[in-house]
Scaffold this active site. Structure first.
Site, PDB file in Angstrom:
ATOM      1  N   SER A  45       0.851  -1.189   0.000  1.00 13.13           N
ATOM      2  CA  SER A  45       0.000   0.000   0.000  1.00 13.13           C
ATOM      3  C   SER A  45       0.887   1.239   0.000  1.00 13.13           C
ATOM      4  CB  SER A  45      -0.878   0.002   1.256  1.00 13.13           C
ATOM      5  OG  SER A  45      -1.494   1.263   1.440  1.00 13.13           O
TER       6      SER A  45
ATOM      7  N   TYR B  37      -1.715  -1.045  10.348  1.00 15.97           N
ATOM      8  CA  TYR B  37      -1.732  -1.290   8.909  1.00 15.97           C
ATOM      9  C   TYR B  37      -0.459  -0.754   8.250  1.00 15.97           C
ATOM     10  CZ  TYR B  37      -3.570  -1.472   4.119  1.00 15.97           C
ATOM     11  OH  TYR B  37      -3.755  -1.749   2.780  1.00 15.97           O
TER      12      TYR B  37
END
Length: 259
Positions: free
Chosen positions: A149, A163
């Site tokens: 990401s 995350y």
């Protein structure tokens, strides 16, 4: 003369895609299927792969869906036994399974933090290790693609502490595995997308203030599409990328270039 049509084809390849029953994983699975690969997807909801199985039947390809708790080494081994029985092996592994729990860092419990890392990093390693041992290393061939990401590279205002940490670790895992398994002619790369609309983030993208602030920071002026990610995955898992390994490809419309 180089045969570019063949280089970008997945004809005859066998692909395993974790998290392939939803989100970006399902888009990658469909793209691989249409490019000639046999595709096995796995996740917590195998019934969600029904559209993929129907597509495979329509176009005369083979696709399979398996349930698996990727945090369980025993279930991962069972999964790979099933994949071997149905497809005979794995040439391509895409690690797209992942989770997030949105909460401020000061409220993030040890349990929640560990769970995010267990799914996004530890389970990725277990599946990659066992796929490599069983199929890729003995055959001296493999393509491994990890879904990272842009949040592995740039921070955000709140709620992503676990995350971001997990995806930053995925980046270094990708680079290190590329170094260790290059001798087996196995490549390992990662894609780092910006926001793409999926069931787990639609509530954020439906907020017009959030959406406008996001797209304002993206030079191309839009969020990503599933096809953007699937196309990058096709390249990195085809023989066209045989001399590319250990790379993190940002599919982000220029977002990280603006930071």
């Amino acid at each position: 003369m180089m045969d570019f049509q063949t280089m970008f084809s997945l004809q005859g390849k066998k692909a395993l895609i974790s998290g392939g029953t939803g989100g970006l994983g399902s888009a990658i699975a469909e793209a691989f299927l249409r490019q000639g690969a046999q595709v096995a997807v796995c996740g917590g909801h195998p019934q969600k792969a029904q559209p993929l199985l129907e597509l495979a039947q329509t176009i005369g390809q083979k696709a399979f869906s398996f349930g698996c708790d990727l945090t369980s080494p025993r279930q991962v081994n069972t999964l790979l036994e099933q994949v071997e029985q149905q497809m005979g092996g794995v040439d391509i592994l895409v690690n797209s399974a992942g989770i997030n729990r949105l909460m401020p860092a000061e409220e993030y419990s040890d349990e929640d933090f560990s769970h995010v890392l267990d799914v996004n990093l530890k389970a990725l390693h277990t599946l990659t290790r066992e796929t490599g041992r069983r199929f890729m290393i003995p055959r001296r061939y493999g393509r491994i693609l990890n879904l990272s990401s842009v949040k592995s590279l740039i921070g955000t205002s709140a709620d992503y502490i676990a995350y971001c940490a997990s995806k930053g670790a995925v980046n270094m895992y990708t680079k290190q595995l590329a170094c260790e398994w290059g001798k087996y002619q196995i490549t390992c790369n990662a894609i780092a997308p910006t926001f793409v609309r999926t069931p787990i983030n639609s509530f954020q993208l439906d907020d017009p203030v959030f959406y406008e602030s996001l797209t304002r920071r993206i030079p191309l002026g839009r969020i990503g599409k599933e096809s953007d990610i699937a196309a990058a995955a096709l390249f990195l898992c085809s023989d066209a990328s045989s001399f590319i390994t250990g790379q993190i490809l940002c599919v982000d419309g220029g977002l990280t270039a603006m930071q």
